[in-house]
Motif scaffolding. Structure first.
Motif, mmCIF file in Angstrom:
data_model
loop_
_atom_site.group_PDB
_atom_site.id
_atom_site.type_symbol
_atom_site.label_atom_id
_atom_site.label_comp_id
_atom_site.label_asym_id
_atom_site.label_seq_id
_atom_site.Cartn_x
_atom_site.Cartn_y
_atom_site.Cartn_z
ATOM 1 N N ASP A 76 14.267 47.862 -33.785
ATOM 2 C CA ASP A 76 13.737 49.025 -33.073
ATOM 3 C C ASP A 76 12.245 48.821 -32.780
ATOM 4 N N ILE A 77 11.490 48.402 -33.790
ATOM 5 C CA ILE A 77 10.051 48.171 -33.594
ATOM 6 C C ILE A 77 9.824 47.059 -32.570
ATOM 7 N N ALA A 78 10.585 45.962 -32.716
ATOM 8 C CA ALA A 78 10.390 44.821 -31.825
ATOM 9 C C ALA A 78 10.697 45.198 -30.375
ATOM 10 N N VAL A 79 11.776 45.953 -30.173
ATOM 11 C CA VAL A 79 12.161 46.319 -28.798
ATOM 12 C C VAL A 79 11.119 47.253 -28.185
ATOM 13 N N ARG A 80 10.691 48.241 -28.980
ATOM 14 C CA ARG A 80 9.718 49.196 -28.443
ATOM 15 C C ARG A 80 8.372 48.525 -28.184
ATOM 16 N N LEU A 81 7.969 47.627 -29.068
ATOM 17 C CA LEU A 81 6.715 46.901 -28.835
ATOM 18 C C LEU A 81 6.837 45.998 -27.614
ATOM 19 N N ALA A 82 7.998 45.374 -27.456
ATOM 20 C CA ALA A 82 8.199 44.474 -26.314
ATOM 21 C C ALA A 82 8.020 45.237 -25.008
ATOM 22 N N GLU A 83 8.517 46.488 -24.974
ATOM 23 C CA GLU A 83 8.366 47.287 -23.749
ATOM 24 C C GLU A 83 6.895 47.544 -23.442
ATOM 25 N N VAL A 84 6.139 47.895 -24.482
ATOM 26 C CA VAL A 84 4.710 48.156 -24.284
ATOM 27 C C VAL A 84 3.987 46.893 -23.817
ATOM 28 N N VAL A 85 4.338 45.770 -24.444
ATOM 29 C CA VAL A 85 3.686 44.515 -24.090
ATOM 30 C C VAL A 85 4.014 44.139 -22.639
ATOM 31 N N GLU A 86 5.268 44.352 -22.229
ATOM 32 C CA GLU A 86 5.689 44.086 -20.844
ATOM 33 C C GLU A 86 4.840 44.869 -19.858
ATOM 34 N N GLU A 87 4.623 46.168 -20.187
ATOM 35 C CA GLU A 87 3.798 47.019 -19.317
ATOM 36 C C GLU A 87 2.430 46.388 -19.091
ATOM 37 N N ASP A 88 1.857 45.857 -20.170
ATOM 38 C CA ASP A 88 0.522 45.279 -20.073
ATOM 39 C C ASP A 88 0.509 44.051 -19.183
ATOM 40 N N VAL A 89 1.595 43.304 -19.207
ATOM 41 C CA VAL A 89 1.650 42.074 -18.420
ATOM 42 C C VAL A 89 1.701 42.406 -16.935
ATOM 43 N N ARG A 90 2.402 43.504 -16.619
ATOM 44 C CA ARG A 90 2.567 43.864 -15.203
ATOM 45 C C ARG A 90 1.291 44.350 -14.545
#
Lengths: 393, 212
Positions: B198-212
């Motif tokens: 759960d933590i990894a998936v939610r963090l991955a989403e936030v990190v993706e946002e930053d990349v975009r």
């Protein structure tokens, strides 16, 4: 090199004092009785083996072997595991016995180059090898036995992750052309480096569909539904074979009623080349290190010139004791402190109590340094000192 | 009553950045943590406990399982080679590992010496380059080494290049780029998989946002 202090032991070596021994012995007894009840016969092999035979065949990395020379100049190793020695025995001393052969072991193994605490260079392992049986029933049996043994030892909260190296290879070879590329990607899994795996896959500039299939591998972790997801990722004979093997193993585990302890994890790569089929690893909730592991190794026996398929597991006894919680319980003991005049009376009393199954220490009072300290070690204490037997009435 | 999830983190800036990522991922962490000298900080609302360690030690806490997960720089992961899962590139505190030396540095065949806080990483890098060097381990202020003649090159982290410039050093080679990673203990990875996923998936989403 500096001279060691007199109390020092070589790096990674440990003493086992009585209280800890008792705890460990209790755990070992429960494991042994479970393994014995499944019909595995215990064997012992020498602590030293040739480097060129067992040393090379072993799954343990070369730099982790303790090596020494014999008088003829052969390189020897302290056995780093029991799987290779058992393969040697199955292929030589037991070569007339037809497959399958069920053997168990409980012994200490040696691994060098342990850089810090928490990683002993010598530790006890208990396990089984089921040699010469290629069926999924055999794979399921060893996983179920490992789970049953852990449970019997008193471990309540544990999980066994089950993967399949045949499936991993089938998927990687389906997408990638060269063995080198497959090795590169598999190494990321072996090193548990998912970030590196993803970055490497993206750097390959594969068609989007293939890229997604490889990245999908990282998601294959969970319950039995993951077997179907795995099925959707790759369609070739080897993958189908691996998945059929896993489905049957799942059925076997259900028969044994241990499926609630099992998760499937297709990212589990315990070794770069040793295992050939199903692989598994056991974890307890109270310890940060895996307690047990094993898998199918169909290529080891032929190194000892008796080709045969085999599967097995090993449990780290030191880690299991840690996960169970060290109780420090000593067995109840009785002490009879006697004077020289009443020695024969004391021996008679000790014999009587020992016959009742008690643990009895017989101690001459003149040999004691500190009576109070001695007394504190015993649950029962009998004084038979003075010059003669006291009056009955 | 479950045990809080134990998270090992380096003190200081990385901690702040990682906590901000967790907040953006929807975990209810207090707006700020007071008492900066505490080594263990609880966040009961998110059912988390932060263990504040030296950056280089984070993988050790996670490997031994006293922390379930951790935030560790790729530099420490390469240096320490701990048996942990590296599950997510958090993209925070980006920098890179480089070889640096004095501007007049010329390759010498006589016992080339390299100073570094990362002896394993440095020795592996030079082996890969086919060059045999002698590594001198330092614990900080690595830039001193070439200035005082302790070594002719250094291997260290470069973020802006300012420290090198101020000390009159130049970058000679780039070794590897570095960001902070989410790492997971192998047992926690299985025993607490739903929480950690759960933590990894939610963090991955936030990190993706930053990349975009």
């Amino acid at each position: 090199m500096t001279q060691p202090f007199m109390f020092e032991k070589p790096l990674g070596m440990r003493d086992t004092l009585p209280a800890y021994y008792q705890t460990k012995r209790g755990v070992a007894d429960r494991l042994e009785s479970e393994i014995g009840s499944w019909g595995y016969l215990p064997i012992e092999t020498p602590a030293l083996e040739y480097y060129d035979t067992v040393g090379r065949a072993s799954a343990i990395l070369d730099q982790q072997l303790f090596k020494l020379l014999d008088q003829q100049g052969h390189t020897l190793v302290l056995r780093p595991d029991m799987t290779a020695p058992i393969a040697r025995v199955a292929a030589s001393s037991l070569k007339e016995q037809s497959f399958p052969i069920r053997l168990s072991y409980h012994t200490n193994v040696f691994r060098a180059q342990q850089r810090e605490g928490g990683r002993p260079a010598e530790f006890e392992q208990m396990g089984v090898e089921l040699v010469g049986d290629s069926t999924a029933s055999a794979d399921g049996e060893v996983i179920a036995l490992m789970a049953a043994a852990l449970k019997e030892a008193g471990l309540e909260d544990f999980q066994v992750a089950v993967g399949h190296i045949g499936y991993v290879n089938a998927l990687l070879f389906d997408v990638l052309a060269s063995t080198d590329e497959v090795d590169n990607l598999r190494r990321f899994l072996y090193e548990k480096n998912h970030v590196g795996f993803r970055q490497h896959v993206k750097s390959l500039e594969l068609p989007k569909e293939d890229e997604n299939r490889l990245l999908g591998l990282l998601q294959l972790r969970g319950g039995a539904e993951k077997l179907e997801e795995a099925d959707a990722l790759v369609h070739n004979g080897k993958a189908a074979e691996a998945l059929e093997n896993l489905r049957q193993i799942r059925d076997v585990l259900e028969c044994y009623g241990v499926e609630q302890h099992v998760t499937f994890d297709f990212n589990l790569v315990l070794h770069m080349s040793y295992y050939t089929g199903v692989v598994f690893e056991g974890y307890g909730s109270r310890l940060g290190f895996p307690l047990a592991g094993g898998g199918r190794y169909d290529e080891l026996l032929e190194k000892f010139e008796r080709p045969g398929r085999a599967t097995g597991f090993g449990i780290r006894l030191d880690l299991l004791v840690e996960a169970l919680g060290y109780t420090g319980e000593k067995p109840a003991q009785t002490c009879i402190l006697f004077s020289r005049e009443r020695r024969s009376e004391a021996v008679e009393e000790a014999r009587r109590q020992r016959n009742l199954g008690k643990r009895v220490v017989l101690q001459d009072e003149d040999g004691v340094e500190n009576v109070e300290q001695l007394r504190s070690l015993f649950s029962e204490w009998i004084d038979l000192n003075g010059t003669k037997k006291e009056d009955e009435g | 009553m479950t045990e809080p999830l134990k998270i090992a983190m380096p003190k200081g800036r990385i901690f702040e950045e990682a906590v901000e990522l967790l907040r953006r991922a929807g975990f209810s962490l207090p707006p700020e943590f007071d008492d900066s000298r505490k080594l263990i900080v609880d966040a009961p609302d998110a059912d988390m406990r932060f263990i504040l360690a030296k950056p280089m030690d984070v993988p050790t806490y996670v490997e031994h399982g006293v922390a379930d997960i951790g935030v560790a720089g790729k530099d420490t992961m390469i240096e320490e080679e701990r048996d942990v899962h590296e599950v997510l590139d958090l993209g925070i505190s980006p920098c890179y590992m480089a070889v640096a030396g004095l501007p007049e540095y010329e390759k010498t065949d006589i016992n080339p010496k390299v100073a570094s806080k990362y002896p394993n990483l440095a020795s592996r890098y030079f082996k890969e380059q086919g060059e045999q060097v002698e590594i001198i381990k330092l614990n900080g202020s690595i830039e001193l080494a070439p200035l005082v003649g302790l070594a002719d090159r250094i291997v260290d982290i470069v973020s802006s290049g300012q420290t090198l410039k101020e000390n009159g050093l130049v970058e000679l080679e780039t070794i590897v780029s570095i960001t902070s990673r989410l790492i997971v203990n192998p047992v926690s990875y299985r025993m607490k998989d739903s929480r950690i996923d759960d933590i990894a998936v939610r963090l991955a989403e936030v990190v993706e946002e930053d990349v975009r």
